[in-house]
Design a protein around this motif. Structure first.
Motif, PDB file in Angstrom:
ATOM      1  N   VAL A 199       1.019  -1.136   0.102  1.00  0.00           N
ATOM      2  CA  VAL A 199       0.024  -0.049   0.152  1.00  0.00           C
ATOM      3  C   VAL A 199       0.974   1.107  -0.020  1.00  0.00           C
ATOM      4  O   VAL A 199       0.557   2.368  -0.725  1.00  0.00           O
ATOM      5  CB  VAL A 199      -0.828   0.085   1.165  1.00  0.00           C
ATOM      6  N   TRP A 200       1.984   1.126   1.022  1.00  0.00           N
ATOM      7  CA  TRP A 200       2.645   2.508   0.972  1.00  0.00           C
ATOM      8  C   TRP A 200       3.503   2.721  -0.403  1.00  0.00           C
ATOM      9  O   TRP A 200       3.785   3.584  -0.863  1.00  0.00           O
ATOM     10  CB  TRP A 200       4.007   2.151   1.891  1.00  0.00           C
ATOM     11  N   ALA A 201       4.101   1.373  -1.181  1.00  0.00           N
ATOM     12  CA  ALA A 201       4.552   1.748  -2.573  1.00  0.00           C
ATOM     13  C   ALA A 201       3.456   2.473  -3.328  1.00  0.00           C
ATOM     14  O   ALA A 201       3.921   3.198  -4.396  1.00  0.00           O
ATOM     15  CB  ALA A 201       5.037   0.435  -2.925  1.00  0.00           C
ATOM     16  N   MET A 202       2.397   2.072  -3.483  1.00  0.00           N
ATOM     17  CA  MET A 202       1.364   2.621  -4.202  1.00  0.00           C
ATOM     18  C   MET A 202       1.028   4.215  -4.085  1.00  0.00           C
ATOM     19  O   MET A 202       1.041   5.010  -4.827  1.00  0.00           O
ATOM     20  CB  MET A 202      -0.093   1.976  -4.115  1.00  0.00           C
ATOM     21  N   VAL A 203       1.061   4.348  -2.485  1.00  0.00           N
ATOM     22  CA  VAL A 203       1.040   5.628  -2.110  1.00  0.00           C
ATOM     23  C   VAL A 203       2.210   6.819  -2.618  1.00  0.00           C
ATOM     24  O   VAL A 203       2.117   7.684  -3.142  1.00  0.00           O
ATOM     25  CB  VAL A 203       0.623   6.023  -0.815  1.00  0.00           C
ATOM     26  N   LEU A 204       3.467   6.011  -2.278  1.00  0.00           N
ATOM     27  CA  LEU A 204       4.718   6.840  -2.564  1.00  0.00           C
ATOM     28  C   LEU A 204       4.857   7.040  -4.119  1.00  0.00           C
ATOM     29  O   LEU A 204       5.413   7.943  -4.447  1.00  0.00           O
ATOM     30  CB  LEU A 204       5.803   6.121  -1.982  1.00  0.00           C
ATOM     31  N   HIS A 205       4.503   6.183  -4.896  1.00  0.00           N
ATOM     32  CA  HIS A 205       4.551   6.340  -6.303  1.00  0.00           C
ATOM     33  C   HIS A 205       3.870   7.466  -6.831  1.00  0.00           C
ATOM     34  O   HIS A 205       4.181   8.340  -7.599  1.00  0.00           O
ATOM     35  CB  HIS A 205       3.975   5.027  -6.930  1.00  0.00           C
ATOM     36  N   GLY A 234       3.796  13.739  -8.189  1.00  0.00           N
ATOM     37  CA  GLY A 234       3.376  14.961  -7.822  1.00  0.00           C
ATOM     38  C   GLY A 234       1.884  15.210  -7.191  1.00  0.00           C
ATOM     39  O   GLY A 234       1.398  16.126  -7.162  1.00  0.00           O
ATOM     40  N   ASP A 235       1.149  14.131  -7.028  1.00  0.00           N
ATOM     41  CA  ASP A 235      -0.211  14.015  -6.223  1.00  0.00           C
ATOM     42  C   ASP A 235      -0.138  14.730  -4.977  1.00  0.00           C
ATOM     43  O   ASP A 235       1.046  14.573  -4.081  1.00  0.00           O
ATOM     44  CB  ASP A 235      -0.745  12.597  -6.100  1.00  0.00           C
ATOM     45  N   ASP A 236      -1.036  15.514  -4.656  1.00  0.00           N
ATOM     46  CA  ASP A 236      -1.196  16.040  -3.233  1.00  0.00           C
ATOM     47  C   ASP A 236      -1.575  14.781  -2.325  1.00  0.00           C
ATOM     48  O   ASP A 236      -1.872  13.744  -2.629  1.00  0.00           O
ATOM     49  CB  ASP A 236      -2.251  17.105  -3.167  1.00  0.00           C
TER      50      ASP A 236
END
Length: 252
Positions: free
Chosen positions: A149-155, A160-162
């Motif tokens: 899940v963290w890898a998806m968020v960090l990507h 550039g996503d907020d």
């Protein structure tokens, strides 16, 4: 499955957030009041915090229960910060990977925690893992659902996503791929906080006059200013403002 908390505001000792309150994160590790899944969070813990003038947070993580770590007690007493994120862990799979699996996860200026579990892990989300850049998958700190899940968020953050979008879109993808998953996510960059309520409790305490906000799995005291976040909601918070957006608008 876990309990977590994030804070931005005036500089305070970590203990004032994590160990001193009557129903602190330390107490929630063995006696949570509002945890819907699991009862004891003894599979490790971690705390990340920001030092003035340094955008990259420090971390302290251990595989043992937080209540038995005397070094943490000393750190919490003397370390001061204006922004922090901490978590106590109840592992999805018992004995999984020690400190590497303990939140907060970090990358650059961000700290992240996942309270929940992916239904049918890992098979249900294998296509999502395959869609990530191979380098991101190889860099996973642990082979746990929370690390993916963290890898998806960090990507998303790196492109550039907020903070809010970086949480909301992975929740949409994960909920579609693995219905019934619990996806309470918590993220900070040291200035703002974003969180999702999806399958477990989430609360916030806003104090605009003092320019501070706390977002937590459950209240650490009986202050009447605590508010519960409705399930399937995205929270974004700054020192003087909290916004709630129903995730059902973007997540089916």
């Amino acid at each position: 499955m876990c309990r977590h908390i994030a804070y931005v505001g005036p500089e305070v000792p970590l203990g004032r957030l994590l160990s001193d309150p009557e129903y602190s994160l330390v107490r929630q590790s063995w006696g949570p009041r509002r945890q819907r899944h699991g009862t004891v969070n003894a599979d490790g813990f971690g705390v990340g915090w920001y030092a003035e003038g340094d955008p990259v947070p420090a971390r302290y993580r251990r595989a043992r229960p937080i209540w038995g770590d005397l070094t943490f007690a000393d750190l919490a007493r003397v370390v001061r910060s204006g922004a922090a994120l901490a978590a106590v862990r109840d592992a999805t799979l018992a004995g999984a990977e020690g400190e590497a699996a303990a939140a907060p996860f970090t990358g650059g200026r961000w700290l992240f925690s996942h309270n929940g579990a992916i239904r049918g892990w890992p098979d249900t989300v294998a296509p999502l893992a395959a869609a990530l850049p191979p380098a991101d998958v190889l860099a996973l700190a642990a082979t746990t659902d929370s690390a993916l899940v963290w890898a998806m968020v960090l990507h998303r953050l790196r492109r550039g996503d907020d903070l809010g979008t970086a949480l909301a879109e992975p929740v949409r993808e994960l909920a579609e791929a693995a219905p019934g998953s619990r996806l309470n996510l918590l993220l900070t960059d040291g200035r703002s906080i974003a969180a999702t309520a999806w399958g477990d409790s989430l609360w916030y305490l806003a104090d605009p006059a003092a320019q501070r906000v706390v977002v937590a799995s459950e209240p650490y005291d009986d202050d009447p200013r605590w508010h519960e976040v409705p399930d399937r909601t995205l929270l974004t918070a700054h020192r003087t403002r909290v916004d709630l957006t129903p995730l059902k608008e973007t997540v089916q």
